[in-house]
Design an enzyme around this catalytic site. Structure first.
Site, PDB file in Angstrom:
ATOM      1  N   LYS A 137       0.819  -1.212   0.000  1.00  0.00           N
ATOM      2  CA  LYS A 137       0.000   0.000   0.000  1.00  0.00           C
ATOM      3  C   LYS A 137       0.858   1.269   0.000  1.00  0.00           C
ATOM      4  CE  LYS A 137      -4.125  -2.081   0.724  1.00  0.00           C
ATOM      5  NZ  LYS A 137      -3.808  -3.517   0.758  1.00  0.00           N
TER       6      LYS A 137
HETATM    7  C1  LIG Z   1      -4.384  -4.629   0.351  1.00  0.00           C
HETATM    8  C2  LIG Z   1      -3.568  -5.855   0.331  1.00  0.00           C
HETATM    9  C3  LIG Z   1      -3.816  -6.884  -0.591  1.00  0.00           C
HETATM   10  C4  LIG Z   1      -4.972  -6.853  -1.563  1.00  0.00           C
HETATM   11  O1  LIG Z   1      -4.880  -5.842  -2.525  1.00  0.00           O
HETATM   12  P1  LIG Z   1      -6.188  -5.351  -3.295  1.00  0.00           P
HETATM   13  O2  LIG Z   1      -5.739  -4.237  -4.125  1.00  0.00           O
HETATM   14  O3  LIG Z   1      -7.161  -4.931  -2.228  1.00  0.00           O
HETATM   15  O4  LIG Z   1      -6.701  -6.515  -4.060  1.00  0.00           O
HETATM   16  C5  LIG Z   1      -2.963  -7.978  -0.593  1.00  0.00           C
HETATM   17  N1  LIG Z   1      -1.949  -8.072   0.290  1.00  0.00           N
HETATM   18  C6  LIG Z   1      -1.704  -7.131   1.198  1.00  0.00           C
HETATM   19  C7  LIG Z   1      -0.600  -7.314   2.161  1.00  0.00           C
HETATM   20  C8  LIG Z   1      -2.494  -5.975   1.240  1.00  0.00           C
HETATM   21  O5  LIG Z   1      -2.226  -5.027   2.142  1.00  0.00           O
END
Ligand SMILES: *Cc1c(COP(=O)(O)O)cnc(C)c1O
Length: 466
Positions: free
Chosen positions: A112
């Site tokens: 993120k």
């Molecule tokens: C948010 C997240 C995901 C999923 O990503 P999306 O864009 O919501 O599909 C997978 N792994 C981690 C560690 C995340 O923080």
């Protein structure tokens, strides 16, 4: 470049307006009017260039006409200077033809950060230019909140309220939000699950008077700037393995479908992607939608060891549906209003065919996730977090279409963010990086709240007044 809503009933807006408002006023999600594209020669020239430069090129294609090249270059170079690895998102080879794309070298150790570090600087720039102050409310299934708080804390023209589902995220995840002391940050522990948090956020936006009064904004994965920022590492990793001269496949641990949609965007922009596997945990709505053409909520949200994917509604799936029905906004609006009312829709045959051209889906249960953490450690020496393990299990089940195509598995979190799950699976405690040890003993600050939109509105109003 103008942005239109997937529901076809909102006026087209510019890039910064699309970014600052998040959701379109008709309830849809913004997408560019047309997909910008790169020629094979332009893609080939990305090889070996610094990450921030490729980021500026990709983001620049989306912000065309609104931000100068110089501003974009500055924003990208500052955003990616916060990463602890020179390559920003390095590739690690696990086996012949199989690679991990490490997306967790940012300040909160989750992928993120890649989008949020950029987004915060775009906000800063746009709001400063307009002399405006905004309130960001975010709903987090674990990692978004920490990454958003870290990226926005201390910025003068933004307040941020992060809502997380009480007891559903790891201590390390929680502490990235709750140990921050900047005055522009508040954290809410919501008595509910992530879908409750997401529903509260939706109703905050649907209350036009409230949204206007606090100048509400969202940085959830529906925000198009996040998608644009995430498209970048699909390019950098693919060119490192020979694109555009040879195609690559990706396996993506998926929740809200933002990351996977970014891969779709990269392919629409000209990157030769052979296959994308969306790997989910037992909250498998999107894996089922891709495989059987029925987008239907399960009965309950399962709490898993990969909590950032404990989601029953994959918001960004609406963007793929919109593309699948030939960008018919009226049809997309009808479908997703029906989904909101009944919790299930059938993907029409034409859209199924478009989705199947690129996507496969795999749902991975808890036992298989744990077994994959252990098996990966034994076979390769790599200690992976449970989200990454879900993707690796997906890669084991569904390989590339051509056996010679390299497979890039997205590694979305550092294992030290989920030490309990990793220890239980592999008998090893991941070495905590400095980002974790430095927050371990700090006092936490958060406010418990009911899973009730009115309570959250009252709280945000108070915060804005203060
Ligand atoms: C948010 C997240 C995901 C999923 O990503 P999306 O864009 O919501 O599909 C997978 N792994 C981690 C560690 C995340 O923080």
């Amino acid at each position: 470049m103008k942005y239109v809503s997937t529901r076809g009933e909102a006026p087209a807006v510019g890039f910064l307006d699309a970014v600052l408002s998040g959701l379109a006023p008709d309830g849809g999600l913004y997408v560019p009017e047309t997909w910008p594209t790169f020629s094979p020669e332009q893609i080939a020239r990305m090889a070996g260039r610094p990450y921030a430069e490729v980021a500026a090129q990709v983001i620049g294609a989306f912000a065309d006409g609104e931000l100068s090249d110089e501003v974009i270059a500055d924003v990208c170079s500052e955003a990616y200077a916060t990463f602890s690895h020179d390559a920003v998102t390095p590739l690690r080879q696990l086996a012949p033809g199989r690679f991990l794309l490490e997306l967790f070298h940012g300040p909160t150790l989750a992928f993120k950060d890649v989008a949020m570090q950029l987004l915060a600087r775009l906000y800063d720039h746009a709001l400063g230019r307009a002399g405006r102050t905004m309130t960001i409310v975010c709903a987090t299934s674990g990692d978004t909140g920490g990454a958003a708080v870290e990226a926005f804390r201390g910025r003068g023209n933004v307040r941020i309220v992060a809502m997380f589902p009480d007891g559903r995220i790891s201590e390390v995840q929680r502490r990235f939000m709750t140990t921050v002391t900047d005055g522009n940050v508040r954290t809410l522990s919501v008595a509910g699950d992530f879908d409750d948090c997401q529903a509260i956020l939706k109703s905050l936006f649907q209350d036009g008077q409230f949204a206007q009064a606090v100048d509400l904004s969202a940085v959830n994965s529906i925000n198009f700037a996040r998608i644009a920022a995430q498209a970048v590492y699909y390019f950098t990793s693919a060119v490192a393995l020979g694109a555009p001269h040879r195609p690559v496949s990706f396996v993506i641990p998926t929740g809200n479908f933002g990351d996977a949609f970014a891969g779709y965007v990269a392919s629409r922009m000209g990157l030769p992607v052979e296959r994308m596997v969306v790997a989910t945990n037992s909250n498998d709505i999107v894996a089922r939608a891709v495989e059987d053409g029925r987008y239907a909520k399960g009965a309950v949200t399962h709490a898993t060891q990969s909590p950032a994917m404990d989601i029953q509604v994959s918001s960004n799936f609406e963007r793929l549906y919109f593309e699948g029905v030939g960008r018919d906004g009226i049809e997309t609006g009808r479908a997703f209003r029906a989904f909101a009312a009944s919790g299930a829709i059938d993907v029409p045959p034409k859209a199924r065919a478009e989705i199947a051209r690129l996507f496969r889906g795999a749902a991975v249960d808890e036992a298989e996730t744990s077994r994959t953490i252990l098996a990966t450690l034994n076979a390769t020496g790599a200690l992976v977090d449970p989200h990454t393990a879900v993707a690796l299990a997906g890669a084991n089940r569904i390989g590339p279409a051509q056996p010679t195509t390299p497979v890039i598995v997205l590694s979305t979190a550092h294992p030290a963010k989920f030490p309990e799950a990793v220890l239980a699976a592999a008998g090893v405690t991941p070495e905590p990086p400095a980002a974790v040890t430095s927050q371990a003993s700090l006092p936490e600050r958060f406010d418990p709240i009911a899973a009730d939109a009115e309570a959250v509105k009252a709280y945000v109003r108070e915060f804005v007044k203060a």
